[in-house]
Write a protein that holds these residues in place. Structure first.
Motif, PDB file in Angstrom:
ATOM      1  N   PRO A   1       0.826  -1.218   0.000  1.00 23.08           N
ATOM      2  CA  PRO A   1       0.000   0.000   0.000  1.00 23.08           C
ATOM      3  C   PRO A   1       0.855   1.262   0.000  1.00 23.08           C
ATOM      4  O   PRO A   1       1.782   1.403   0.800  1.00 23.08           O
ATOM      5  CB  PRO A   1      -0.799  -0.122   1.295  1.00 23.08           C
ATOM      6  CG  PRO A   1      -0.843  -1.591   1.555  1.00 23.08           C
ATOM      7  CD  PRO A   1       0.469  -2.117   1.094  1.00 23.08           C
ATOM      8  N   GLN A   2       0.530   2.178  -0.908  1.00 23.41           N
ATOM      9  CA  GLN A   2       1.301   3.414  -1.000  1.00 23.41           C
ATOM     10  C   GLN A   2       0.455   4.513  -1.638  1.00 23.41           C
ATOM     11  O   GLN A   2      -0.534   4.242  -2.319  1.00 23.41           O
ATOM     12  CB  GLN A   2       2.565   3.200  -1.828  1.00 23.41           C
ATOM     13  CG  GLN A   2       2.319   2.701  -3.233  1.00 23.41           C
ATOM     14  CD  GLN A   2       3.609   2.386  -3.959  1.00 23.41           C
ATOM     15  OE1 GLN A   2       4.616   3.073  -3.782  1.00 23.41           O
ATOM     16  NE2 GLN A   2       3.600   1.342  -4.790  1.00 23.41           N
ATOM     17  N   ILE A   3       0.887   5.724  -1.401  1.00 20.03           N
ATOM     18  CA  ILE A   3       0.204   6.881  -1.979  1.00 20.03           C
ATOM     19  C   ILE A   3       1.257   7.894  -2.410  1.00 20.03           C
ATOM     20  O   ILE A   3       2.264   8.095  -1.730  1.00 20.03           O
ATOM     21  CB  ILE A   3      -0.789   7.504  -0.976  1.00 20.03           C
ATOM     22  CG1 ILE A   3      -1.470   8.740  -1.589  1.00 20.03           C
ATOM     23  CG2 ILE A   3      -0.131   7.853   0.352  1.00 20.03           C
ATOM     24  CD1 ILE A   3      -2.619   9.268  -0.750  1.00 20.03           C
ATOM     25  N   SER A   4       1.021   8.505  -3.560  1.00 20.54           N
ATOM     26  CA  SER A   4       1.946   9.501  -4.095  1.00 20.54           C
ATOM     27  C   SER A   4       1.146  10.671  -4.663  1.00 20.54           C
ATOM     28  O   SER A   4       0.239  10.471  -5.471  1.00 20.54           O
ATOM     29  CB  SER A   4       2.819   8.882  -5.199  1.00 20.54           C
ATOM     30  OG  SER A   4       3.592   9.874  -5.844  1.00 20.54           O
ATOM     31  N   LEU A   5       1.494  11.872  -4.224  1.00 27.70           N
ATOM     32  CA  LEU A   5       0.846  13.092  -4.714  1.00 27.70           C
ATOM     33  C   LEU A   5       1.903  14.024  -5.295  1.00 27.70           C
ATOM     34  O   LEU A   5       2.920  14.294  -4.648  1.00 27.70           O
ATOM     35  CB  LEU A   5       0.119  13.827  -3.584  1.00 27.70           C
ATOM     36  CG  LEU A   5      -0.794  13.039  -2.648  1.00 27.70           C
ATOM     37  CD1 LEU A   5      -1.351  13.963  -1.571  1.00 27.70           C
ATOM     38  CD2 LEU A   5      -1.919  12.383  -3.423  1.00 27.70           C
ATOM     39  N   LYS A   6       1.675  14.506  -6.509  1.00 24.26           N
ATOM     40  CA  LYS A   6       2.515  15.555  -7.088  1.00 24.26           C
ATOM     41  C   LYS A   6       1.584  16.710  -7.433  1.00 24.26           C
ATOM     42  O   LYS A   6       0.744  16.590  -8.323  1.00 24.26           O
ATOM     43  CB  LYS A   6       3.238  15.059  -8.349  1.00 24.26           C
ATOM     44  CG  LYS A   6       4.323  14.036  -8.068  1.00 24.26           C
ATOM     45  CD  LYS A   6       5.057  13.646  -9.353  1.00 24.26           C
ATOM     46  CE  LYS A   6       6.129  12.602  -9.073  1.00 24.26           C
ATOM     47  NZ  LYS A   6       6.844  12.200 -10.324  1.00 24.26           N
ATOM     48  N   ILE A   7       1.739  17.801  -6.716  1.00 21.40           N
ATOM     49  CA  ILE A   7       0.743  18.864  -6.767  1.00 21.40           C
ATOM     50  C   ILE A   7       1.396  20.213  -7.043  1.00 21.40           C
ATOM     51  O   ILE A   7       2.403  20.563  -6.421  1.00 21.40           O
ATOM     52  CB  ILE A   7      -0.019  18.946  -5.419  1.00 21.40           C
ATOM     53  CG1 ILE A   7      -0.640  17.597  -5.078  1.00 21.40           C
ATOM     54  CG2 ILE A   7      -1.102  20.020  -5.472  1.00 21.40           C
ATOM     55  CD1 ILE A   7      -1.642  17.108  -6.094  1.00 21.40           C
ATOM     56  N   PRO A   8       0.826  21.005  -7.968  1.00 18.88           N
ATOM     57  CA  PRO A   8       1.318  22.377  -8.143  1.00 18.88           C
ATOM     58  C   PRO A   8       0.767  23.270  -7.027  1.00 18.88           C
ATOM     59  O   PRO A   8      -0.450  23.380  -6.856  1.00 18.88           O
ATOM     60  CB  PRO A   8       0.759  22.784  -9.510  1.00 18.88           C
ATOM     61  CG  PRO A   8      -0.481  21.958  -9.677  1.00 18.88           C
ATOM     62  CD  PRO A   8      -0.238  20.674  -8.929  1.00 18.88           C
ATOM     63  N   ILE A   9       1.661  23.856  -6.264  1.00 21.28           N
ATOM     64  CA  ILE A   9       1.263  24.720  -5.154  1.00 21.28           C
ATOM     65  C   ILE A   9       1.434  26.176  -5.584  1.00 21.28           C
ATOM     66  O   ILE A   9       2.522  26.594  -5.989  1.00 21.28           O
ATOM     67  CB  ILE A   9       2.127  24.453  -3.904  1.00 21.28           C
ATOM     68  CG1 ILE A   9       2.101  22.957  -3.541  1.00 21.28           C
ATOM     69  CG2 ILE A   9       1.661  25.319  -2.745  1.00 21.28           C
ATOM     70  CD1 ILE A   9       0.771  22.445  -3.087  1.00 21.28           C
ATOM     71  N   ALA A  10       0.352  26.943  -5.511  1.00 18.32           N
ATOM     72  CA  ALA A  10       0.421  28.353  -5.900  1.00 18.32           C
ATOM     73  C   ALA A  10       1.300  29.132  -4.925  1.00 18.32           C
ATOM     74  O   ALA A  10       1.245  28.920  -3.713  1.00 18.32           O
ATOM     75  CB  ALA A  10      -0.982  28.950  -5.951  1.00 18.32           C
ATOM     76  N   GLN A  11       2.117  30.014  -5.469  1.00 18.82           N
ATOM     77  CA  GLN A  11       3.035  30.822  -4.674  1.00 18.82           C
ATOM     78  C   GLN A  11       2.668  32.308  -4.803  1.00 18.82           C
ATOM     79  O   GLN A  11       1.808  32.676  -5.601  1.00 18.82           O
ATOM     80  CB  GLN A  11       4.479  30.619  -5.175  1.00 18.82           C
ATOM     81  CG  GLN A  11       4.898  29.167  -5.310  1.00 18.82           C
ATOM     82  CD  GLN A  11       5.165  28.494  -3.978  1.00 18.82           C
ATOM     83  OE1 GLN A  11       5.923  29.010  -3.171  1.00 18.82           O
ATOM     84  NE2 GLN A  11       4.538  27.349  -3.759  1.00 18.82           N
ATOM     85  N   ASN A  12       3.379  33.147  -4.063  1.00 17.78           N
ATOM     86  CA  ASN A  12       3.212  34.602  -4.135  1.00 17.78           C
ATOM     87  C   ASN A  12       1.769  35.006  -3.822  1.00 17.78           C
ATOM     88  O   ASN A  12       0.998  34.214  -3.290  1.00 17.78           O
ATOM     89  CB  ASN A  12       3.665  35.124  -5.505  1.00 17.78           C
ATOM     90  CG  ASN A  12       5.094  34.718  -5.825  1.00 17.78           C
ATOM     91  OD1 ASN A  12       5.936  34.647  -4.940  1.00 17.78           O
ATOM     92  ND2 ASN A  12       5.353  34.433  -7.093  1.00 17.78           N
ATOM     93  N   ALA A  13       1.376  36.232  -4.181  1.00 22.50           N
ATOM     94  CA  ALA A  13       0.025  36.777  -3.984  1.00 22.50           C
ATOM     95  C   ALA A  13      -0.776  35.975  -2.967  1.00 22.50           C
ATOM     96  O   ALA A  13      -1.625  35.171  -3.350  1.00 22.50           O
ATOM     97  CB  ALA A  13      -0.702  36.824  -5.317  1.00 22.50           C
TER      98      ALA A  13
END
Length: 225
Positions: free
Chosen positions: A19-31
């Motif tokens: 069992p495993q989980i993997s997340l690749k997520i664009p995280i908003a920066q600035n503002a």
């Protein structure tokens, strides 16, 4: 945006398909205000996809979210120790389209929690890039009714469905036998993509249905370009 990865594996003994989980997520920066609004929405959608706990999930931390997925598996394993299947979740998000008026984040998600097969699908998240607020599908069009009529003609043509009569004439499963726009609409480099995930209008065996509409055909219908 900055891509971040979050991963977690079960510590229980396993021989294969651990069992495993993997997340690749664009995280908003600035503002900060804009970024916070976008990041909260993305997190809430991922929580819908991978949280299986019985109590409301109060955290807003991705590490806690991945841990909750593994914890749910391990609780299930304690109840049914002879079951050997391994849970899996893999999610990848990316900025599919960005202009001055609209931002489109695409979430590609796969989950397996037992059964005959896992589930793979796409989610489209649309935002106003100036405010970070969500744009709903019905806000995309000057007249949703007019666009829907146009899209139905294009859909029938692509899938060789008679121009009159039920939209389900060839075996699809639109609700009330009437054409509807999909839950997920994407802005892509090739045009506006209408994407119906598996089970939305067809069986799992028939797979997802999609229709790409070049911008030169749809720009007159669109509020955001």
């Amino acid at each position: 945006f900055k891509e971040q990865t979050f991963e977690k594996k079960s510590t229980l003994p396993c021989k294969s398909n651990c069992p495993q989980i993997s997340l690749k997520i664009p995280i908003a920066q600035n503002a900060p205000i804009v970024a916070d609004s976008i990041n909260k929405k993305v997190f809430s959608v991922l929580k819908e996809i991978i949280y299986f706990g019985e109590k409301p999930f109060e955290s807003t931390d991705y590490n806690n979210l991945t841990t909750s997925f593994i914890d749910s598996y391990e609780e299930m394993h304690k109840k049914f120790p002879d079951d050997t299947f391994g849970w899996e979740a893999k999610i990848e998000g990316n900025v599919e389209h960005q202009s001055d008026s609209i931002l489109n984040i695409k979430i590609n998600h796969y989950t397996f929690t037992g059964g005959a097969h896992g589930y793979q699908g796409y989610r489209s998240l649309l935002f106003n890039p100036k405010t970070g607020k969500t744009i709903t599908n019905n806000q995309l069009f000057k007249s949703e009714k007019d666009f829907k009529a146009f899209a139905e003609k294009e859909f029938r043509n692509k899938y060789k469905i008679p121009v009159t009569g039920s939209i389900n004439a060839t075996g699809l499963m639109f609700e009330n036998e009437r054409f509807n726009l999909p839950m997920n609409i994407f802005y892509t480099k090739d045009g506006l993509l209408l994407y119906y995930n598996s089970y939305e209008v067809a069986s799992y065996a028939d797979g997802p249905k999609e229709l790409i509409l070049p911008y030169e055909k749809v720009n007159n219908y669109l509020v955001f370009k």
